[in-house]
Scaffold this motif. Structure first.
Motif, PDB file in Angstrom:
ATOM      1  N   ARG A 156       0.811  -1.216   0.000  1.00 15.15           N
ATOM      2  CA  ARG A 156       0.000   0.000   0.000  1.00 15.15           C
ATOM      3  C   ARG A 156       0.841   1.261   0.000  1.00 15.15           C
ATOM      4  O   ARG A 156       0.299   2.367  -0.090  1.00 15.15           O
ATOM      5  CB  ARG A 156      -0.923  -0.010   1.221  1.00 15.15           C
ATOM      6  N   ASN A 157       2.130   1.101   0.090  1.00 13.02           N
ATOM      7  CA  ASN A 157       2.998   2.274   0.056  1.00 13.02           C
ATOM      8  C   ASN A 157       2.937   2.918  -1.329  1.00 13.02           C
ATOM      9  O   ASN A 157       3.057   2.231  -2.351  1.00 13.02           O
ATOM     10  CB  ASN A 157       4.434   1.847   0.387  1.00 13.02           C
ATOM     11  N   PRO A 158       2.739   4.240  -1.417  1.00 15.63           N
ATOM     12  CA  PRO A 158       2.615   4.896  -2.742  1.00 15.63           C
ATOM     13  C   PRO A 158       3.847   4.704  -3.621  1.00 15.63           C
ATOM     14  O   PRO A 158       3.735   4.508  -4.834  1.00 15.63           O
ATOM     15  CB  PRO A 158       2.394   6.369  -2.385  1.00 15.63           C
ATOM     16  N   TRP A 159       5.013   4.758  -3.009  1.00 14.76           N
ATOM     17  CA  TRP A 159       6.232   4.614  -3.824  1.00 14.76           C
ATOM     18  C   TRP A 159       6.312   3.217  -4.422  1.00 14.76           C
ATOM     19  O   TRP A 159       6.662   3.043  -5.593  1.00 14.76           O
ATOM     20  CB  TRP A 159       7.437   4.885  -2.938  1.00 14.76           C
ATOM     21  N   VAL A 160       5.964   2.189  -3.640  1.00 13.50           N
ATOM     22  CA  VAL A 160       5.984   0.817  -4.143  1.00 13.50           C
ATOM     23  C   VAL A 160       4.932   0.632  -5.231  1.00 13.50           C
ATOM     24  O   VAL A 160       5.169  -0.034  -6.252  1.00 13.50           O
ATOM     25  CB  VAL A 160       5.773  -0.174  -2.982  1.00 13.50           C
ATOM     26  N   GLN A 161       3.749   1.226  -5.037  1.00 17.99           N
ATOM     27  CA  GLN A 161       2.709   1.115  -6.055  1.00 17.99           C
ATOM     28  C   GLN A 161       3.121   1.782  -7.356  1.00 17.99           C
ATOM     29  O   GLN A 161       2.849   1.262  -8.448  1.00 17.99           O
ATOM     30  CB  GLN A 161       1.404   1.732  -5.534  1.00 17.99           C
ATOM     31  N   ASP A 162       3.812   2.894  -7.278  1.00 24.25           N
ATOM     32  CA  ASP A 162       4.271   3.583  -8.488  1.00 24.25           C
ATOM     33  C   ASP A 162       5.317   2.746  -9.220  1.00 24.25           C
ATOM     34  O   ASP A 162       5.277   2.604 -10.456  1.00 24.25           O
ATOM     35  CB  ASP A 162       4.843   4.948  -8.094  1.00 24.25           C
ATOM     36  N   VAL A 163       6.259   2.162  -8.483  1.00 24.77           N
ATOM     37  CA  VAL A 163       7.276   1.313  -9.118  1.00 24.77           C
ATOM     38  C   VAL A 163       6.640   0.079  -9.748  1.00 24.77           C
ATOM     39  O   VAL A 163       6.992  -0.340 -10.860  1.00 24.77           O
ATOM     40  CB  VAL A 163       8.352   0.920  -8.087  1.00 24.77           C
ATOM     41  N   ASP A 164       5.652  -0.514  -9.040  1.00 25.39           N
ATOM     42  CA  ASP A 164       4.976  -1.685  -9.583  1.00 25.39           C
ATOM     43  C   ASP A 164       4.164  -1.339 -10.827  1.00 25.39           C
ATOM     44  O   ASP A 164       4.081  -2.143 -11.772  1.00 25.39           O
ATOM     45  CB  ASP A 164       4.078  -2.287  -8.502  1.00 25.39           C
ATOM     46  N   HIS A 165       3.569  -0.160 -10.838  1.00 25.49           N
ATOM     47  CA  HIS A 165       2.786   0.250 -12.015  1.00 25.49           C
ATOM     48  C   HIS A 165       3.697   0.425 -13.234  1.00 25.49           C
ATOM     49  O   HIS A 165       3.292   0.141 -14.379  1.00 25.49           O
ATOM     50  CB  HIS A 165       2.028   1.546 -11.702  1.00 25.49           C
ATOM     51  N   ARG A 166       4.911   0.866 -13.045  1.00 25.07           N
ATOM     52  CA  ARG A 166       5.827   1.095 -14.170  1.00 25.07           C
ATOM     53  C   ARG A 166       6.486  -0.205 -14.650  1.00 25.07           C
ATOM     54  O   ARG A 166       6.622  -0.415 -15.860  1.00 25.07           O
ATOM     55  CB  ARG A 166       6.914   2.090 -13.761  1.00 25.07           C
ATOM     56  N   TYR A 167       6.877  -1.055 -13.734  1.00 22.20           N
ATOM     57  CA  TYR A 167       7.691  -2.211 -14.117  1.00 22.20           C
ATOM     58  C   TYR A 167       7.018  -3.557 -13.866  1.00 22.20           C
ATOM     59  O   TYR A 167       7.601  -4.597 -14.141  1.00 22.20           O
ATOM     60  CB  TYR A 167       9.026  -2.195 -13.354  1.00 22.20           C
ATOM     61  N   GLN A 168       5.781  -3.562 -13.362  1.00 21.23           N
ATOM     62  CA  GLN A 168       5.036  -4.803 -13.082  1.00 21.23           C
ATOM     63  C   GLN A 168       5.879  -5.794 -12.258  1.00 21.23           C
ATOM     64  O   GLN A 168       6.040  -6.964 -12.606  1.00 21.23           O
ATOM     65  CB  GLN A 168       4.554  -5.483 -14.376  1.00 21.23           C
ATOM     66  N   ILE A 169       6.443  -5.311 -11.178  1.00 19.33           N
ATOM     67  CA  ILE A 169       7.326  -6.145 -10.373  1.00 19.33           C
ATOM     68  C   ILE A 169       6.541  -7.251  -9.674  1.00 19.33           C
ATOM     69  O   ILE A 169       6.959  -8.410  -9.645  1.00 19.33           O
ATOM     70  CB  ILE A 169       8.075  -5.269  -9.341  1.00 19.33           C
ATOM     71  N   VAL A 170       5.358  -6.904  -9.124  1.00 19.96           N
ATOM     72  CA  VAL A 170       4.572  -7.897  -8.396  1.00 19.96           C
ATOM     73  C   VAL A 170       4.135  -9.026  -9.313  1.00 19.96           C
ATOM     74  O   VAL A 170       4.185 -10.212  -8.961  1.00 19.96           O
ATOM     75  CB  VAL A 170       3.363  -7.222  -7.723  1.00 19.96           C
ATOM     76  N   GLN A 171       3.717  -8.667 -10.529  1.00 14.90           N
ATOM     77  CA  GLN A 171       3.292  -9.701 -11.477  1.00 14.90           C
ATOM     78  C   GLN A 171       4.442 -10.612 -11.852  1.00 14.90           C
ATOM     79  O   GLN A 171       4.280 -11.841 -11.933  1.00 14.90           O
ATOM     80  CB  GLN A 171       2.698  -9.027 -12.726  1.00 14.90           C
ATOM     81  N   ARG A 172       5.609 -10.058 -12.067  1.00 11.43           N
ATOM     82  CA  ARG A 172       6.765 -10.882 -12.419  1.00 11.43           C
ATOM     83  C   ARG A 172       7.159 -11.791 -11.251  1.00 11.43           C
ATOM     84  O   ARG A 172       7.540 -12.949 -11.468  1.00 11.43           O
ATOM     85  CB  ARG A 172       7.942  -9.984 -12.810  1.00 11.43           C
TER      86      ARG A 172
END
Length: 427
Positions: free
Chosen positions: A189-205
């Protein structure tokens, strides 16, 4: 006389012997005793007894051909010249056997490295605890009872350390396992983590990689193999600790007889001086070990007070870590201070600054006030020799080598001062 000259003289004597044998008539006995008026000189040993002692070969003695009684042995003739020990073949063969034997010994020592390490640790602990045992025996106490009291005290110390370290670690590990999902949700839920995930799809990978690993059968084999390896390491560590404790108990109980057996191997003319040097070396090694433990315990105690005043988490566990790391020469105290500073920094940077100031001040007090008072009964090892010994011991045996290097250097320094230097002065 050189080897070549001895070899030429041996060959010359051999040729003269061969020429003498060739000059005698065929069938004559070489070097036969002269005949007296009554016939050949009789031997001191009866001929019958001689043939009775020959090896059994199924043949008959010389009297059998003349109708005499058959003998039980066979005459194999007289022995020839002994084998030349200066022969190149003999020297090379014996040298090769020596090299193979040395190689086999080196291989055996390499395979027994764990056993030798346990033996060295046990002897070091024995020398460290022996002054306590001898102090009790001087109070008119039997050695067996003194060894029992000291060993029970040692077990009590290990039990106390386990009670201090294990419960907090187990409690914090359980809390971490229970709170891991909530901590992961807070992180997502951290905004910075959500922004990074939105750009690079880290969670999906990460999810795709986890699903791929789970579907792969090698993952479970690796997990179970890792669990088995971890269990094997733990079992080996427990077995090693128990072995060291048992060997230490046996060495403490039988140390006087073991020393007497070792001293008996020394020539009687050198035994008094050897015993005095050996006893002094063992005394200094034991005093060094006790002094190092006292210094480390003092450091841990005051560090625990400081961390308790700062309300730092895991104060007791960190104090035990500071004490154990303080046993390592030269760098142990610095490593302990670094661990406490790192933990304090993640708690609060201001606490980390206070911890750094405390350890800087305490190190000065320890080096100039605590250490000289505690270690005044041990040998003074020069600083350069301490550094070299610790580096060499750490390179050979790791932390154990660094722990044992200083007392070994102290013993070597004593031998240098009391044996080598006086011997050079006499010549």
């Amino acid at each position: 006389m050189t080897f070549w000259r001895r070899w030429t003289q041996y060959r010359r004597a051999q040729r003269e012997r061969i020429a003498l044998l060739r000059a005698q008539p065929h069938g004559a006995e070489p070097d036969a005793p002269p005949e007296g008026p009554d016939g050949p000189a009789a031997s001191d040993t009866p001929q019958e007894d001689v043939f009775d002692t020959l090896p059994l070969g199924g043949g008959q003695g010389p009297d059998a051909a003349r109708g005499g009684r058959a003998r039980r042995g066979r005459d194999y003739g007289s022995a020839g010249t002994p084998f030349n020990r200066q022969s190149p073949f003999y020297v090379g063969f014996v040298g090769a056997i020596g090299v193979l034997t040395a190689y086999a010994v080196v291989q055996a020592v390499g395979r027994l490295d764990t056993t030798i390490t346990l033996l060295v640790v046990s002897l070091f602990l024995t020398l460290a605890l022996n002054p306590l045992v001898e102090g009790l025996t001087r109070q008119n106490m039997r050695r067996g009872l003194a060894v029992t009291i000291v060993f029970l005290g040692l077990l009590g110390v290990f039990t106390l350390l386990g009670m201090v370290v294990v419960p907090p670690v187990a409690t914090q590990g359980t809390d971490l396992a229970e709170n891991a999902p909530r901590m992961l949700d807070d992180l997502m839920r951290n905004p910075w983590v959500q922004d990074v995930d939105h750009r690079y799809q880290i969670v999906q990978r990460i999810q795709e990689e986890i699903n791929h690993r789970i579907a792969d059968g090698n993952l479970w084999a690796g997990v179970f193999g890792g669990v088995l390896d971890a269990g094997r390491i733990i079992a080996s560590g427990v077995f090693s600790i128990l072995t060291v404790l048992v060997l230490t108990l046996y060495f403490l109980a039988s140390l006087p007889s073991v020393k007497q057996a070792g001293y008996a191997l020394v020539p009687a003319s050198r035994r008094p001086r050897f015993i005095s040097l050996a006893e002094e070396i063992m005394r200094r090694v034991g005093s060094y070990a006790i002094g190092q433990v006292a210094v480390a315990a003092t450091n841990a105690f005051f560090a625990w007070i400081m961390m308790s005043l700062l309300d730092l988490r895991f104060a007791a566990v960190l104090a035990v870590a500071v004490g154990l790391l303080g046993l390592i020469p030269m760098v142990g105290a610095t490593l302990g201070a670094s661990v406490v500073t790192l933990v304090a920094f993640f708690d609060e940077p201001k606490k980390a600054l206070i911890v750094i100031i405390y350890f800087v001040i305490y190190q000065q007090l320890e080096n100039y006030a605590v250490m000289p008072r505690i270690m005044q009964q041990t040998v003074a090892v020069p600083g350069a020799l301490t550094v070299v010994a610790a580096l060499a011991g750490g390179t050979l045996l790791g932390i154990l080598g660094a722990l044992l290097a200083i007392p070994f250097a102290a013993g070597a320094l004593l031998i240098y001062e009391e044996v080598l230097v006086p011997r050079q002065l006499r010549h």
